[in-house]
Design a protein around this motif. Structure first.
Motif, PDB file in Angstrom:
ATOM      1  N   GLY A   6       0.773  -1.165   0.020  1.00 27.13           N
ATOM      2  CA  GLY A   6       0.072  -0.112   0.030  1.00 27.13           C
ATOM      3  C   GLY A   6       0.914   1.289  -0.037  1.00 27.13           C
ATOM      4  N   ILE A   7       2.019   1.246   0.548  1.00 21.96           N
ATOM      5  CA  ILE A   7       2.922   2.370   0.753  1.00 21.96           C
ATOM      6  C   ILE A   7       3.701   2.486  -0.707  1.00 21.96           C
ATOM      7  N   LEU A   8       4.231   1.393  -0.920  1.00 25.83           N
ATOM      8  CA  LEU A   8       5.112   1.348  -2.201  1.00 25.83           C
ATOM      9  C   LEU A   8       4.319   1.474  -3.564  1.00 25.83           C
ATOM     10  N   GLY A   9       3.072   0.954  -3.704  1.00 23.13           N
ATOM     11  CA  GLY A   9       2.266   0.777  -4.981  1.00 23.13           C
ATOM     12  C   GLY A   9       2.176   2.026  -5.547  1.00 23.13           C
ATOM     13  N   PRO A  10       1.911   3.369  -4.925  1.00 23.55           N
ATOM     14  CA  PRO A  10       1.981   4.408  -5.854  1.00 23.55           C
ATOM     15  C   PRO A  10       3.249   4.976  -6.285  1.00 23.55           C
ATOM     16  N   TRP A  11       4.067   4.637  -5.502  1.00 25.15           N
ATOM     17  CA  TRP A  11       5.645   5.310  -5.642  1.00 25.15           C
ATOM     18  C   TRP A  11       5.958   4.440  -7.009  1.00 25.15           C
ATOM     19  N   GLN A  13       4.278   3.297  -9.259  1.00 21.18           N
ATOM     20  CA  GLN A  13       3.763   4.129 -10.413  1.00 21.18           C
ATOM     21  C   GLN A  13       4.373   5.345 -10.906  1.00 21.18           C
ATOM     22  N   MET A  14       4.491   6.299  -9.817  1.00 19.04           N
ATOM     23  CA  MET A  14       4.948   7.577  -9.942  1.00 19.04           C
ATOM     24  C   MET A  14       6.448   7.382 -10.790  1.00 19.04           C
ATOM     25  N   TRP A  15       7.212   6.718 -10.496  1.00 21.43           N
ATOM     26  CA  TRP A  15       8.536   6.534 -11.106  1.00 21.43           C
ATOM     27  C   TRP A  15       8.357   6.004 -12.574  1.00 21.43           C
ATOM     28  N   LYS A  16       7.273   5.386 -12.795  1.00 26.37           N
ATOM     29  CA  LYS A  16       7.228   4.923 -14.274  1.00 26.37           C
ATOM     30  C   LYS A  16       6.435   6.085 -15.199  1.00 26.37           C
ATOM     31  N   CYS A  17       5.566   6.849 -14.566  1.00 25.63           N
ATOM     32  CA  CYS A  17       5.031   7.956 -15.387  1.00 25.63           C
ATOM     33  C   CYS A  17       6.009   8.765 -16.273  1.00 25.63           C
ATOM     34  N   ASN A  18       5.480   9.472 -17.244  1.00 31.30           N
ATOM     35  CA  ASN A  18       6.102  10.419 -18.217  1.00 31.30           C
ATOM     36  C   ASN A  18       6.472  11.762 -17.473  1.00 31.30           C
ATOM     37  N   THR A  19       6.887  11.918 -16.464  1.00 26.71           N
ATOM     38  CA  THR A  19       6.962  13.228 -15.692  1.00 26.71           C
ATOM     39  C   THR A  19       8.753  13.382 -15.589  1.00 26.71           C
ATOM     40  N   THR A  27       8.956  15.456  -5.415  1.00 26.54           N
ATOM     41  CA  THR A  27       7.554  15.119  -5.142  1.00 26.54           C
ATOM     42  C   THR A  27       7.874  14.059  -3.765  1.00 26.54           C
ATOM     43  N   TRP A  28       8.771  13.172  -4.260  1.00 26.26           N
ATOM     44  CA  TRP A  28       9.050  12.024  -3.382  1.00 26.26           C
ATOM     45  C   TRP A  28       9.883  12.780  -1.858  1.00 26.26           C
ATOM     46  N   LEU A  29      10.648  13.842  -2.128  1.00 23.51           N
ATOM     47  CA  LEU A  29      11.111  14.533  -0.983  1.00 23.51           C
ATOM     48  C   LEU A  29      10.041  15.148   0.004  1.00 23.51           C
ATOM     49  N   VAL A  30       8.999  15.971  -0.602  1.00 24.56           N
ATOM     50  CA  VAL A  30       7.906  16.529  -0.042  1.00 24.56           C
ATOM     51  C   VAL A  30       7.059  15.642   0.614  1.00 24.56           C
ATOM     52  N   SER A  31       6.780  14.404   0.121  1.00 28.10           N
ATOM     53  CA  SER A  31       5.970  13.346   0.741  1.00 28.10           C
ATOM     54  C   SER A  31       6.747  12.726   2.045  1.00 28.10           C
ATOM     55  N   LYS A  32       8.207  12.699   1.906  1.00 26.87           N
ATOM     56  CA  LYS A  32       9.015  12.171   3.008  1.00 26.87           C
ATOM     57  C   LYS A  32       9.228  13.173   4.053  1.00 26.87           C
ATOM     58  N   ARG A  33       8.734  14.544   3.863  1.00 25.85           N
ATOM     59  CA  ARG A  33       9.015  15.527   4.570  1.00 25.85           C
ATOM     60  C   ARG A  33      10.318  15.671   4.784  1.00 25.85           C
ATOM     61  N   ALA A  34      11.275  15.489   3.536  1.00 23.39           N
ATOM     62  CA  ALA A  34      12.836  15.819   3.602  1.00 23.39           C
ATOM     63  C   ALA A  34      13.383  16.905   3.104  1.00 23.39           C
ATOM     64  N   CYS A  35      12.420  17.889   2.864  1.00 23.57           N
ATOM     65  CA  CYS A  35      12.893  19.224   2.190  1.00 23.57           C
ATOM     66  C   CYS A  35      13.587  19.999   3.234  1.00 23.57           C
ATOM     67  N   LEU A  36      14.815  20.555   2.860  1.00 26.91           N
ATOM     68  CA  LEU A  36      15.451  21.194   3.943  1.00 26.91           C
ATOM     69  C   LEU A  36      14.532  22.661   4.233  1.00 26.91           C
ATOM     70  N   THR A  37      13.616  22.455   4.905  1.00 31.39           N
ATOM     71  CA  THR A  37      12.928  23.844   5.330  1.00 31.39           C
ATOM     72  C   THR A  37      13.731  24.686   6.769  1.00 31.39           C
ATOM     73  N   GLN A  38      13.265  25.606   7.060  1.00 32.80           N
ATOM     74  CA  GLN A  38      13.780  26.398   8.163  1.00 32.80           C
ATOM     75  C   GLN A  38      13.643  25.496   9.543  1.00 32.80           C
ATOM     76  N   GLU A  39      12.609  24.917   9.390  1.00 35.67           N
ATOM     77  CA  GLU A  39      12.295  23.765  10.846  1.00 35.67           C
ATOM     78  C   GLU A  39      13.515  23.015  10.753  1.00 35.67           C
ATOM     79  N   LYS A  40      14.039  22.326   9.604  1.00 35.36           N
ATOM     80  CA  LYS A  40      15.051  21.143   9.632  1.00 35.36           C
ATOM     81  C   LYS A  40      16.493  22.015  10.203  1.00 35.36           C
TER      82      LYS A  40
END
Length: 85
Positions: A6-11, A13-19, A27-40
């Motif tokens: 359930g967790i990996l399924g959408p990912w 598909q995302m890696w296979k799409c034409n983006t 998108t992956w960084l945002v979903s994992k809350r891994a972007c370097l924000t001021q909070e981090k």
């Protein structure tokens, strides 16, 4: 379906799409809350005033990419452009 599917399924598909790869990675960084924000940066010991560019809340991944009033306006603009004929 198992929990991991359930967790990996959408990912998968995302890696296979034409983006562009940079969009997929961002998108992956945002979903994992891994972007370097001021909070981090504050957690890493940097002395900064953590304010989003809307000046309403602290700059966190959730606020910056989902709840900021400026970001919401940008999302609406992007979605309206993508739906034009």
């Amino acid at each position: 379906m198992t929990h991991s599917e359930g967790i990996l399924g959408p990912w998968k598909q995302m890696w296979k799409c034409n983006t562009p790869t940079k969009v997929k990675c961002f998108t992956w960084l945002v979903s994992k809350r891994a972007c370097l924000t001021q909070e981090k940066l504050k957690r890493r010991g940097f002395q900064i005033v953590s304010r989003c560019f809307c000046h309403e809340k602290e700059e966190t991944n959730n606020h910056l990419f989902l709840h900021c009033r400026i970001t919401v306006q940008v999302w609406h603009m992007v979605l309206s452009i993508s739906q034009e004929p």
